[in-house]
Write a protein that holds these residues in place. Structure first.
Motif, mmCIF file in Angstrom:
data_model
loop_
_atom_site.group_PDB
_atom_site.id
_atom_site.type_symbol
_atom_site.label_atom_id
_atom_site.label_comp_id
_atom_site.label_asym_id
_atom_site.label_seq_id
_atom_site.Cartn_x
_atom_site.Cartn_y
_atom_site.Cartn_z
ATOM 1 N N HIS A 29 141.552 7.011 71.068
ATOM 2 C CA HIS A 29 141.610 6.127 70.129
ATOM 3 C C HIS A 29 142.574 6.278 68.954
ATOM 4 C CE1 HIS A 29 139.058 3.026 71.621
ATOM 5 N NE2 HIS A 29 137.899 4.040 71.792
ATOM 6 N N ALA A 61 135.791 1.403 66.421
ATOM 7 C CA ALA A 61 137.271 1.258 67.121
ATOM 8 C C ALA A 61 137.691 -0.193 67.413
ATOM 9 C CB ALA A 61 137.362 2.040 68.267
ATOM 10 N N PRO A 62 138.872 -0.503 67.511
ATOM 11 C CA PRO A 62 139.437 -1.950 67.677
ATOM 12 C C PRO A 62 138.911 -2.477 68.784
ATOM 13 C CG PRO A 62 141.313 -0.868 67.081
ATOM 14 C CD PRO A 62 140.033 0.293 67.327
ATOM 15 N N THR A 63 138.484 -3.665 68.743
ATOM 16 C CA THR A 63 138.100 -4.556 70.106
ATOM 17 C C THR A 63 138.662 -5.953 69.779
ATOM 18 O OG1 THR A 63 136.335 -5.166 71.358
ATOM 19 C CG2 THR A 63 135.820 -5.203 69.078
ATOM 20 N N ALA A 64 138.462 -6.715 70.845
ATOM 21 C CA ALA A 64 138.997 -8.231 71.031
ATOM 22 C C ALA A 64 138.127 -8.995 69.948
ATOM 23 C CB ALA A 64 139.030 -8.764 72.167
ATOM 24 N N GLY A 65 138.673 -9.723 69.113
ATOM 25 C CA GLY A 65 137.860 -10.771 68.480
ATOM 26 C C GLY A 65 138.717 -11.797 67.524
ATOM 27 N N GLY A 66 138.136 -12.986 67.483
ATOM 28 C CA GLY A 66 138.716 -14.077 66.707
ATOM 29 C C GLY A 66 139.310 -13.792 65.167
ATOM 30 N N GLY B 33 143.922 -15.320 67.678
ATOM 31 C CA GLY B 33 142.775 -14.451 67.670
ATOM 32 C C GLY B 33 142.879 -13.925 69.206
ATOM 33 N N THR B 34 141.998 -12.638 69.400
ATOM 34 C CA THR B 34 141.982 -11.969 70.833
ATOM 35 C C THR B 34 140.661 -12.267 71.371
ATOM 36 O OG1 THR B 34 141.432 -9.944 69.530
ATOM 37 C CG2 THR B 34 143.760 -10.265 69.983
ATOM 38 N N GLY B 35 139.978 -12.885 70.699
ATOM 39 C CA GLY B 35 138.399 -12.734 71.330
ATOM 40 C C GLY B 35 138.492 -13.725 72.633
ATOM 41 N N GLY B 36 137.832 -13.170 73.380
ATOM 42 C CA GLY B 36 137.554 -13.784 74.821
ATOM 43 C C GLY B 36 138.641 -13.786 75.694
ATOM 44 N N VAL B 37 139.648 -13.009 75.363
ATOM 45 C CA VAL B 37 140.692 -12.594 76.480
ATOM 46 C C VAL B 37 140.064 -12.333 77.750
ATOM 47 C CG1 VAL B 37 142.696 -12.359 75.108
ATOM 48 C CG2 VAL B 37 141.159 -10.419 75.578
ATOM 49 N N THR B 56 144.562 -11.345 65.213
ATOM 50 C CA THR B 56 143.371 -10.732 64.744
ATOM 51 C C THR B 56 142.509 -10.010 65.714
ATOM 52 O OG1 THR B 56 141.854 -12.731 65.286
ATOM 53 C CG2 THR B 56 142.864 -12.867 63.342
ATOM 54 N N VAL B 57 141.984 -8.911 65.378
ATOM 55 C CA VAL B 57 141.082 -8.144 65.721
ATOM 56 C C VAL B 57 139.876 -7.671 65.056
ATOM 57 C CG1 VAL B 57 143.116 -6.859 67.146
ATOM 58 C CG2 VAL B 57 142.536 -6.037 64.873
ATOM 59 N N ALA B 58 138.892 -7.078 65.793
ATOM 60 C CA ALA B 58 137.697 -6.695 65.115
ATOM 61 C C ALA B 58 137.366 -5.451 65.327
ATOM 62 C CB ALA B 58 136.623 -7.537 65.929
ATOM 63 N N ALA B 72 139.809 -1.044 74.964
ATOM 64 C CA ALA B 72 140.312 -1.532 73.663
ATOM 65 C C ALA B 72 141.701 -0.863 72.934
ATOM 66 C CB ALA B 72 139.038 -1.159 72.619
ATOM 67 N N MET B 75 144.299 -2.639 74.364
ATOM 68 C CA MET B 75 144.630 -3.733 73.617
ATOM 69 C C MET B 75 145.463 -3.670 72.408
ATOM 70 S SD MET B 75 141.904 -6.395 71.779
ATOM 71 C CE MET B 75 141.915 -5.384 70.313
ATOM 72 N N LEU B 223 144.954 -20.944 63.020
ATOM 73 C CA LEU B 223 144.467 -19.682 63.542
ATOM 74 C C LEU B 223 143.577 -20.193 64.647
ATOM 75 C CD1 LEU B 223 143.060 -16.638 61.934
ATOM 76 C CD2 LEU B 223 142.518 -17.253 64.150
ATOM 77 N N ALA B 225 141.751 -18.764 68.620
ATOM 78 C CA ALA B 225 141.366 -17.815 69.893
ATOM 79 C C ALA B 225 141.215 -18.509 71.147
ATOM 80 C CB ALA B 225 140.564 -16.609 69.513
#
Lengths: 66, 275
Positions: A29, A61-66, B33-37, B56-58, B72, B75, B223, B225
């Motif tokens: 990562h 670490a980064p993950t997908a998210g809105g 946003g990347t959520g739900g890809v 956007t990322v989390a 991840a 990504m 914005l 996602a």
């Protein structure tokens, strides 16, 4: 020593540093952040930040998210 | 017309009407946003089709079994390759304390002091907690963050967030992931009037017409996602959203005609023959 990493009990060498924990938990990562007992440990300090028994550490670490 | 054919024309329009956010200039007024890809391939295709420059990322706990970077890590590589800027969020935080700490961690992980500030007050609706949100915004602005605040469509709260120094106010159209569109267009328009910072419609977009409406109401950007990532064809929906944002922006700038109760003939009556 016993400490908590990402909410789970963990056993680490007594002289373990944050850098060693990150190398173990998040290999590969390149955007990792670490909180030790709620406070950010800057990447520049990882190698010289020793962990202590009972610490609660979050390795994120980064993950997908809105 | 294919994605490839259309992109240059849209790019020209975007270049002529830049979007300034947090002191930076963007061509695209669509934040993704990347959520739900469903997959990294779908993400990459959607990002490219959308024309977005800000994604956007989390941050979440690394999984013990994730191995070398895992999905991840890939990504982030996909997003880096697409040349987009990453915007970390504080999704899932329910208190100002959690959100501030998450923002600090995100600053460390991503090397940016930009943050999409989310402080949720209710797990079922994911609606923002106004009190905690304003508290977190004030703290983060004081710490030098560029705060993009996800908020309700309340114009007064929007003004308070702008007064607190937020770089953008981002009202929901409807709850996150609901796809219900903009439930209170009047509030969104009032909020737009109430603040001088950019207004980004964030959350609730279901389809392209919702994004166009946001722009017609005067929002500076959108914005979204789920509307893209959970669409049957994310790449095509991403292009649809790009066109919708562009069309809505152009319509806003062009100035819509007033609404009338009765018809207003577009063909003159003079010269009408007696038949």
């Amino acid at each position: 020593m016993q400490l908590t990493v990402n909410g789970e009990p963990a056993e680490l060498a007594d002289d373990a540093t944050v850098a060693e924990l990150v190398a173990q938990r998040a290999p590969g990562h390149d955007r990792v952040a670490v909180a030790r007992n709620g406070d950010v440990v800057p990447r520049s300090s990882w190698a010289r930040t020793p962990l202590a028994p009972g610490d609660a550490v979050e390795v994120l670490a980064p993950t997908a998210g809105g | 017309m294919s994605t490839q054919d259309l992109a240059p024309a849209l790019a020209a329009e975007e270049a002529a009407d830049p979007f300034v956010l947090g002191g930076e200039t963007f061509r695209s007024r669509l934040l993704l946003g990347t959520g739900g890809v469903p997959s990294l391939e779908a993400l990459e295709a959607a990002v490219r089709a959308s024309g977005t420059q800000l994604v956007t990322v989390a941050l979440r706990r690394v999984e013990a079994s994730a191995g070398t970077g895992g999905a991840a890590g890939s990504m982030v590589q996909v997003l880096d390759r697409a040349g987009v800027r990453l915007l970390p969020n504080t999704a899932g935080c329910m208190t100002a304390r959690e959100a501030v700490r998450t923002a600090r961690l995100a600053r460390e992980a991503f090397g940016t002091d930009w943050v999409k500030l989310e402080v949720i007050g209710d797990e079922r609706t994911l609606l923002p907690d106004a009190v905690e949100l304003l508290d977190a915004a004030e703290q983060l602005v004081a710490e030098g963050f560029t705060v993009l605040a996800y908020t309700t469509d309340d114009p007064v709260l929007g003004r308070r967030l702008a007064d607190a120094g937020c770089a953008a106010v981002m009202p929901l159209g409807s709850p996150i992931g609901s796809g219900l569109g903009i439930r209170n267009p009047h509030n969104v328009a009032l909020l737009r009037e109430a603040v001088d910072v950019p207004v980004v419609l964030d959350a609730g977009i279901g389809t392209a017409s919702d994004a166009a409406l946001a722009m017609e109401l005067g929002c500076d950007a959108v914005l979204l996602a789920s509307a893209v990532t959970r669409a049957r064809d994310p790449e095509r929906m991403a292009l649809a959203m790009r066109q919708a944002v562009e069309g809505g922006r152009l319509a806003r700038l062009a100035g819509r005609i007033p609404r009338r109760w009765h018809a207003e003939a577009s063909t003159p009556f003079e010269g009408l023959p007696a038949l």
